[in-house]
Design a protein around this motif. Structure first.
Motif, short mmCIF file in Angstrom:
data_model
loop_
_atom_site.label_atom_id
_atom_site.label_comp_id
_atom_site.label_asym_id
_atom_site.label_seq_id
_atom_site.Cartn_x
_atom_site.Cartn_y
_atom_site.Cartn_z
N MET A 1 0.82 -1.19 0.00
CA MET A 1 0.00 0.00 0.00
C MET A 1 0.86 1.26 0.00
O MET A 1 0.57 2.21 -0.70
N ARG A 2 1.93 1.23 0.82
CA ARG A 2 2.80 2.41 0.87
C ARG A 2 3.50 2.63 -0.47
O ARG A 2 3.75 3.76 -0.86
N PHE A 3 3.81 1.54 -1.16
CA PHE A 3 4.46 1.67 -2.46
C PHE A 3 3.54 2.35 -3.47
O PHE A 3 4.00 3.17 -4.27
N MET A 4 2.25 2.05 -3.42
CA MET A 4 1.29 2.69 -4.32
C MET A 4 1.13 4.17 -4.00
O MET A 4 1.00 5.00 -4.90
N ILE A 5 1.15 4.51 -2.70
CA ILE A 5 1.10 5.93 -2.31
C ILE A 5 2.34 6.65 -2.81
O ILE A 5 2.25 7.77 -3.32
N PHE A 6 3.49 5.99 -2.67
CA PHE A 6 4.73 6.57 -3.17
C PHE A 6 4.68 6.81 -4.68
O PHE A 6 5.03 7.88 -5.17
N LEU A 7 4.22 5.81 -5.43
CA LEU A 7 4.16 5.94 -6.89
C LEU A 7 3.16 7.01 -7.33
O LEU A 7 3.42 7.77 -8.27
N LEU B 1 4.72 10.50 2.86
CA LEU B 1 3.87 9.54 3.56
C LEU B 1 4.17 8.11 3.11
O LEU B 1 4.11 7.18 3.94
N GLY B 2 4.48 7.92 1.86
CA GLY B 2 4.81 6.59 1.36
C GLY B 2 6.12 6.06 1.89
O GLY B 2 6.30 4.85 2.06
N LEU B 3 7.05 6.95 2.18
CA LEU B 3 8.36 6.54 2.70
C LEU B 3 8.39 6.42 4.21
O LEU B 3 9.30 5.79 4.76
N LYS B 4 7.42 7.04 4.88
CA LYS B 4 7.41 7.04 6.33
C LYS B 4 7.09 5.63 6.85
O LYS B 4 6.22 4.95 6.35
#
Length: 62
Positions: free
Chosen positions: A1-7, A58-61
């Motif tokens: 999920m965080r990877f999708m936010i990052f992308l 937020l994606g990296l946090k």
């Protein structure tokens, strides 16, 4: 999920950054830096740059 936010954030940041660079051409047309900044603040696509950076953070946090 965080990877999708990052992308998603990365895509928004690129789209907003391209808009900023595209609007740099107005400086060559003779507008001032003040006019450039007031114009870019009024354009919704330029907000994507800042929204993208927020999503990247937020994606990296952890």
């Amino acid at each position: 999920m965080r990877f999708m936010i990052f992308l998603t954030g990365y895509g928004f940041a690129v789209a907003g950054g391209v808009s900023f660079i595209m609007y740099f051409n107005f400086l060559a047309a003779g507008i001032t830096w003040t006019d450039y900044l007031s114009f870019t603040i009024s354009r919704p696509e330029c907000y994507l740059f800042f929204l993208g950076w927020i999503l990247i953070i937020l994606g990296l946090k952890e």
